[in-house]
Design a protein around this motif. Structure first.
Motif, PDB file in Angstrom:
ATOM      1  N   LEU A  26     -21.483  66.432 -34.003  1.00  0.00           N
ATOM      2  CA  LEU A  26     -21.886  66.962 -35.027  1.00  0.00           C
ATOM      3  C   LEU A  26     -23.357  67.035 -35.257  1.00  0.00           C
ATOM      4  CD1 LEU A  26     -18.914  66.409 -37.592  1.00  0.00           C
ATOM      5  CD2 LEU A  26     -19.711  68.796 -36.877  1.00  0.00           C
ATOM      6  N   GLY A  27     -23.777  65.788 -34.940  1.00  0.00           N
ATOM      7  CA  GLY A  27     -25.379  65.656 -35.257  1.00  0.00           C
ATOM      8  C   GLY A  27     -26.065  66.520 -34.264  1.00  0.00           C
ATOM      9  N   GLY A  29     -25.090  69.333 -32.895  1.00  0.00           N
ATOM     10  CA  GLY A  29     -24.713  70.718 -33.104  1.00  0.00           C
ATOM     11  C   GLY A  29     -25.539  71.030 -34.263  1.00  0.00           C
ATOM     12  N   ARG A  30     -25.612  70.198 -35.231  1.00  0.00           N
ATOM     13  CA  ARG A  30     -26.438  70.630 -36.442  1.00  0.00           C
ATOM     14  C   ARG A  30     -28.024  70.581 -35.956  1.00  0.00           C
ATOM     15  NH1 ARG A  30     -24.696  72.517 -40.519  1.00  0.00           N
ATOM     16  NH2 ARG A  30     -26.519  73.835 -39.938  1.00  0.00           N
ATOM     17  N   ARG A  31     -28.472  69.715 -35.169  1.00  0.00           N
ATOM     18  CA  ARG A  31     -29.880  69.679 -34.786  1.00  0.00           C
ATOM     19  C   ARG A  31     -30.087  71.113 -34.101  1.00  0.00           C
ATOM     20  NH1 ARG A  31     -32.084  68.294 -30.147  1.00  0.00           N
ATOM     21  NH2 ARG A  31     -30.226  67.273 -29.240  1.00  0.00           N
ATOM     22  N   ILE A  32     -29.228  71.489 -33.295  1.00  0.00           N
ATOM     23  CA  ILE A  32     -29.691  72.658 -32.386  1.00  0.00           C
ATOM     24  C   ILE A  32     -29.362  74.003 -33.339  1.00  0.00           C
ATOM     25  CG2 ILE A  32     -29.647  71.866 -30.080  1.00  0.00           C
ATOM     26  CD1 ILE A  32     -26.772  72.737 -29.652  1.00  0.00           C
ATOM     27  N   GLU A  53     -10.825  67.255 -42.566  1.00  0.00           N
ATOM     28  CA  GLU A  53     -11.667  68.286 -42.849  1.00  0.00           C
ATOM     29  C   GLU A  53     -12.857  67.962 -43.597  1.00  0.00           C
ATOM     30  OE1 GLU A  53      -8.472  68.236 -43.835  1.00  0.00           O
ATOM     31  OE2 GLU A  53      -7.386  70.015 -43.512  1.00  0.00           O
ATOM     32  N   ALA A  54     -12.601  66.961 -44.674  1.00  0.00           N
ATOM     33  CA  ALA A  54     -13.712  66.544 -45.619  1.00  0.00           C
ATOM     34  C   ALA A  54     -14.589  65.707 -44.832  1.00  0.00           C
ATOM     35  CB  ALA A  54     -13.111  65.798 -46.859  1.00  0.00           C
ATOM     36  N   GLU A  55     -14.158  64.792 -43.962  1.00  0.00           N
ATOM     37  CA  GLU A  55     -14.926  64.052 -43.440  1.00  0.00           C
ATOM     38  C   GLU A  55     -15.859  64.873 -42.504  1.00  0.00           C
ATOM     39  OE1 GLU A  55     -15.472  60.594 -42.819  1.00  0.00           O
ATOM     40  OE2 GLU A  55     -14.799  61.060 -44.824  1.00  0.00           O
ATOM     41  N   LEU A  56     -15.269  65.735 -41.622  1.00  0.00           N
ATOM     42  CA  LEU A  56     -16.132  66.731 -40.901  1.00  0.00           C
ATOM     43  C   LEU A  56     -17.083  67.172 -41.498  1.00  0.00           C
ATOM     44  CD1 LEU A  56     -13.227  68.066 -38.575  1.00  0.00           C
ATOM     45  CD2 LEU A  56     -14.841  66.237 -37.724  1.00  0.00           C
ATOM     46  N   ILE A  57     -16.973  67.890 -42.718  1.00  0.00           N
ATOM     47  CA  ILE A  57     -18.187  68.329 -43.613  1.00  0.00           C
ATOM     48  C   ILE A  57     -19.012  67.346 -43.909  1.00  0.00           C
ATOM     49  CG2 ILE A  57     -18.331  69.468 -45.826  1.00  0.00           C
ATOM     50  CD1 ILE A  57     -15.648  70.962 -45.258  1.00  0.00           C
ATOM     51  N   ALA A  58     -18.508  66.093 -44.387  1.00  0.00           N
ATOM     52  CA  ALA A  58     -19.564  65.158 -44.869  1.00  0.00           C
ATOM     53  C   ALA A  58     -20.466  64.766 -43.662  1.00  0.00           C
ATOM     54  CB  ALA A  58     -18.710  63.848 -45.424  1.00  0.00           C
ATOM     55  N   PHE A  59     -19.840  65.014 -42.227  1.00  0.00           N
ATOM     56  CA  PHE A  59     -20.893  64.705 -41.124  1.00  0.00           C
ATOM     57  C   PHE A  59     -21.615  66.083 -40.487  1.00  0.00           C
ATOM     58  CE2 PHE A  59     -18.770  60.725 -41.014  1.00  0.00           C
ATOM     59  CZ  PHE A  59     -19.731  59.926 -40.915  1.00  0.00           C
ATOM     60  N   GLY A  60     -21.471  66.965 -41.334  1.00  0.00           N
ATOM     61  CA  GLY A  60     -22.380  68.178 -41.294  1.00  0.00           C
ATOM     62  C   GLY A  60     -21.774  69.505 -40.653  1.00  0.00           C
ATOM     63  N   GLN A 166     -26.390  61.112 -28.546  1.00  0.00           N
ATOM     64  CA  GLN A 166     -26.833  61.942 -29.743  1.00  0.00           C
ATOM     65  C   GLN A 166     -26.576  61.302 -31.151  1.00  0.00           C
ATOM     66  OE1 GLN A 166     -27.785  65.030 -28.948  1.00  0.00           O
ATOM     67  NE2 GLN A 166     -27.083  64.443 -26.801  1.00  0.00           N
ATOM     68  N   GLU A 167     -27.706  61.659 -32.056  1.00  0.00           N
ATOM     69  CA  GLU A 167     -27.626  60.867 -33.328  1.00  0.00           C
ATOM     70  C   GLU A 167     -26.712  61.506 -34.516  1.00  0.00           C
ATOM     71  OE1 GLU A 167     -28.864  58.114 -34.764  1.00  0.00           O
ATOM     72  OE2 GLU A 167     -29.390  57.723 -32.715  1.00  0.00           O
ATOM     73  N   PRO A 168     -25.849  60.774 -34.911  1.00  0.00           N
ATOM     74  CA  PRO A 168     -24.921  61.474 -36.079  1.00  0.00           C
ATOM     75  C   PRO A 168     -25.879  61.546 -37.142  1.00  0.00           C
ATOM     76  CG  PRO A 168     -24.068  59.426 -35.314  1.00  0.00           C
ATOM     77  CD  PRO A 168     -25.428  59.442 -34.692  1.00  0.00           C
ATOM     78  N   LEU A 169     -25.342  62.516 -38.305  1.00  0.00           N
ATOM     79  CA  LEU A 169     -26.167  62.489 -39.268  1.00  0.00           C
ATOM     80  C   LEU A 169     -25.594  61.374 -40.285  1.00  0.00           C
ATOM     81  CD1 LEU A 169     -25.703  66.399 -40.219  1.00  0.00           C
ATOM     82  CD2 LEU A 169     -27.476  65.261 -39.203  1.00  0.00           C
ATOM     83  N   GLU A 170     -26.291  60.892 -41.354  1.00  0.00           N
ATOM     84  CA  GLU A 170     -25.735  60.111 -42.257  1.00  0.00           C
ATOM     85  C   GLU A 170     -24.584  60.888 -42.964  1.00  0.00           C
ATOM     86  OE1 GLU A 170     -26.249  57.155 -43.614  1.00  0.00           O
ATOM     87  OE2 GLU A 170     -28.106  56.996 -42.142  1.00  0.00           O
ATOM     88  N   ARG A 171     -23.544  60.107 -43.106  1.00  0.00           N
ATOM     89  CA  ARG A 171     -22.441  60.635 -44.082  1.00  0.00           C
ATOM     90  C   ARG A 171     -22.960  61.106 -45.425  1.00  0.00           C
ATOM     91  NH1 ARG A 171     -18.370  59.490 -47.484  1.00  0.00           N
ATOM     92  NH2 ARG A 171     -16.527  60.347 -47.075  1.00  0.00           N
ATOM     93  N   ASP A 172     -22.627  62.165 -45.801  1.00  0.00           N
ATOM     94  CA  ASP A 172     -22.826  62.725 -47.080  1.00  0.00           C
ATOM     95  C   ASP A 172     -21.717  63.476 -47.611  1.00  0.00           C
ATOM     96  OD1 ASP A 172     -24.010  64.012 -49.321  1.00  0.00           O
ATOM     97  OD2 ASP A 172     -25.699  64.870 -48.466  1.00  0.00           O
TER      98      ASP A 172
END
Ligand SMILES: Cc1cc2nc3c(=O)[nH]c(=O)nc-3n(C[C@H](O)[C@H](O)[C@H](O)COP(=O)(O)OP(=O)(O)OC[C@H]3O[C@@H](n4cnc5c(N)ncnc54)[C@H](O)[C@@H]3O)c2cc1C
Ligand SMILES: Nc1ncnc2c1ncn2[C@@H]1O[C@H](COP(=O)(O)O)[C@@H](O)[C@H]1O
Lengths: 332, 265
Positions: A26-27, A29-32, A53-60, A166-172
């Motif tokens: 996800l990190g 994917g988000r970056r590119i 689902e919610a976790e995947l959204i929280a990670f981007g 790859q760097e994950p995003l901070e969980r948000d």
């Protein structure tokens, strides 16, 4: 790009919990996606996916697609292949990122072949070409002595991504996204290769992949007894023990302790390589460690070109005192 | 039980990093001092095949897509016990990627015909891709599984132990099937001088693209899905600080202190 349906990652959530590798995908994917001005979707395939689902959204993820079916609880080749083939045909992602683990290795080549597209396997870096917007995936070859830059002429561009690169995003939890339940109408999903049994290792200590400190031993350890010293040191440093393939092939330690291109990929704060020569294939598994320490009796060993700190000496003379001083420093 | 093992010759994977460079035509050049060896995971595939043949009868055939019509490598590879070998060589397959290679090998395997099992290496040690085996299975419509450490034949099926994260999975597959092999439990047996001598008598069949019925259009479609843009040699910037001391003990203590002052421990 006319036919542009974004970037999709294959999410894995055995036992209902998304894996670290999924957050890395996800990190990436988000970056590119941000460079290319695209969206990231996550495809979760499994059984009992509510909460995932919610976790995947929280990670981007902007969108989560789920294929929830009791027969998809664990990976089986043909069943997962049918699902992914159908999803890619329906949703036409431009780029599909899959983790280079046991699932990705098995699935990705067959999927790319069926989708009449190319595959960039075991990639360590993903770039977007500024002028064309095309994806360029970087894949080590010859153990890591050579890097190849791969692009694809057809879509989806299927890439398997090496763990811990790859760097994950901070969980948000504040991030928002859509959830779409897919009904593919595939009927009963069976695989010709049937899983009769799964025999999982049981862990008492810290898992190698998650450890902040890893103490690894190689052929230079000379036998299973020597690994006891490494275990004691790892325990004091709150870490885990790893090994080179030479130590595994010699039968001194189980194969799930192997670090390297065909073993586990680790990225601890501290990696201590003891009696390991530093072959490219081994270093591919630990080169992301923040600090690499080598203890080797041969000052010419290649490990000294790849480590940050080192001591030249017989580990039997070095390790006990090293352990002792570490202990003093840790309590003091 | 007839078993086909795919085998490839690669530059010795233990060669030092300095032995690799990129030539002017963007191809990898390996120093001529580096010897060629059977790709290590293919050794495991061959050993697995030999053990199954020894237990159940039948024959072991080796197949290679080569770059030259030189079959000496296959004669050497047969010294450990394989019965026959096939070498596919054609300009049409030069510069082919994993998909093109799998296409050529699947055509050759289809021509060999009678087989119960195909075994490949989990990954070749030059490409490190792990693609060719699975794509052969797809082309031939066979069930497959990757990174297998053990095979057992049970009646007309086989059980295979697949290495997964944190454990193994025991799979049951119908025959014929294709498996890609890992090294832990299959170490290739040694060949005696006698074996090496008699292996030179074993048959190697050399086939061209037209012998195996390869289709230029189909091959072109497969070979052009991926583009190799460029290759480069990675540069390592690591500077190793070697910690000394009057004795090994002192160096060891200094190492711990160095880690402390860098706030690593
Ligand atoms: C396709 C492929 C995949 C591979 N995947 C992996 C992988 O995932 N992981 C992996 O590790 N390898 C892998 N390998 C194998 C790799 O190429 C090397 O063979 C292996 O890493 C060597 O292990 P080693 O460093 O322990 O042994 P060696 O290279 O034999 O080194 C032993 C070292 O110990 C030192 N030593 C000896 N005695 C002492 C002592 N008393 N005190 C201190 N030092 C001592 C020696 O100086 C030497 O440097 C792979 C190979 C291939 C071809
Ligand atoms: N040119 C070739 N000839 C024979 N077998 C090959 C060839 N290329 C790949 N293979 C087989 O496919 C496996 C995986 O290769 P790769 O997908 O390149 O990692 C190898 O270990 C071999 O068993």
């Amino acid at each position: 790009m006319s036919d542009n349906s974004g970037i999709m990652i294959l999410a894995e959530a055995p036992n209902g919990k998304i894996t670290g590798l999924t957050t890395e995908l996800l990190g990436a994917g988000r970056r590119i996606a941000d460079i290319a001005g695209e969206k990231v979707s996550a495809l979760a395939v499994g059984a009992g996916l509510s909460g995932v689902e919610a976790e995947l959204i929280a990670f981007g993820a902007n969108t989560v697609y789920t294929v929830d079916d009791p027969s998809l609880g664990r990976y089986t080749g043909d069943a997962y292949l049918s699902v992914l083939e159908k999803v890619c045909q329906q949703l036409t992602p431009r780029i599909l990122l899959i983790g280079h683990n046991s699932t990705g290795r098995d699935l990705a080549p067959r999927l790319a072949f069926r989708l009449r597209t190319g595959l960039a396997p075991d990639c360590v870096d993903l770039q977007i070409d500024n002028s064309t917007g095309a994806l360029v995936a970087i894949k080590p070859a010859y153990g890591g002595n050579v890097m190849a830059m791969l692009a694809s002429k057809s879509q989806p561009e299927v890439v398997t991504v090496r763990p811990k690169t790859q760097e994950p995003l901070e969980r948000d939890a504040g991030r928002s996204g859509d959830v779409v339940k897919l009904d593919l109408g595939l009927g009963t999903l069976a695989s010709r290769a049937k899983v009769l049994d799964r025999i999982m290792h049981t862990y008492t200590g810290i898992k190698l992949e998650d450890a902040e400190v890893v103490v690894s031993g190689g052929r230079g350890i000379g036998g299973p007894e020597g690994f006891k010293l490494l275990e004691e040191l790892a325990r004091s440093l709150n870490g885990a023990v790893g090994a080179s393939r030479a130590a595994v092939d010699a039968g001194w330690v189980p194969s799930d302790m192997q670090v390297g291109i065909t073993g586990k990929i680790v990225s601890p704060r501290l990696y201590i390589a003891v009696g390991i020569s530093g072959s490219v294939q081994h270093m591919a598994g630990c080169s992301r460690a923040k600090t690499i320490v080598a203890i080797n009796k041969d000052s010419e060993a290649p490990i000294f070109e790849r480590a940050h700190l080192g001591v030249v000496g017989d580990y039997k003379n070095v390790l006990p005192q090293f352990h002792e001083t570490c202990r003093e420093l840790l309590v003091g | 039980m007839n078993i086909i093992a795919t085998v490839k010759q690669v530059p010795d994977p233990e060669a030092p990093a300095g032995a690799f460079r990129i030539g002017p035509d963007d191809r990898v050049m390996v120093s001529p001092t580096v010897s060629s060896v059977l790709s290590p995971y293919d050794e495991s595939a061959v050993e697995a095949a030999l053990q199954l043949r020894d237990a159940h009868g039948g024959k072991v055939s080796l197949v290679c897509l080569g770059t030259e019509p030189d079959d000496s490598f296959l004669h050497e590879a047969m010294a450990t016990g394989a019965d026959e070998a096939y070498l596919v060589v054609d300009d049409m397959f030069q510069n082919g990627d994993a998909f093109a290679t799998a296409y050529a090998l699947s055509k050759a395997i289809a021509k060999i015909g009678e087989y119960d099992l195909i075994v490949c290496g989990r990954q070749a040690s030059d490409t490190d891709a792990g693609v060719v085996g699975s794509v052969i299975a797809e082309s031939l419509g066979l069930p497959s599984a990757t990174v297998i450490r053990k095979i057992e034949v049970v009646g007309d099926k086989l059980n295979a132990e697949r290495v997964i994260e944190d454990g193994i999975e025991v799979l049951e597959l119908p025959l014929p099937a294709l498996l890609t092999m890992t090294s832990e439990l299959y170490t290739l047996r040694y060949a005696s001088v006698m074996d090496i001598m008699s292996a030179s008598e074993k048959p190697v069949t050399i086939w061209s693209a037209s012998d195996i019925g390869a289709d230029a259009v189909e091959l072109d479609d497969l070979a052009n899905r991926s583009i190799l843009r460029k290759q480069f040699i990675p540069v390592s910037q690591t500077q190793c600080e070697v910690i000394g001391g009057d004795s090994a003990q002192e160096a060891a203590a200094n190492l711990a202190q160095a880690l402390r002052s860098r706030k690593v421990i």
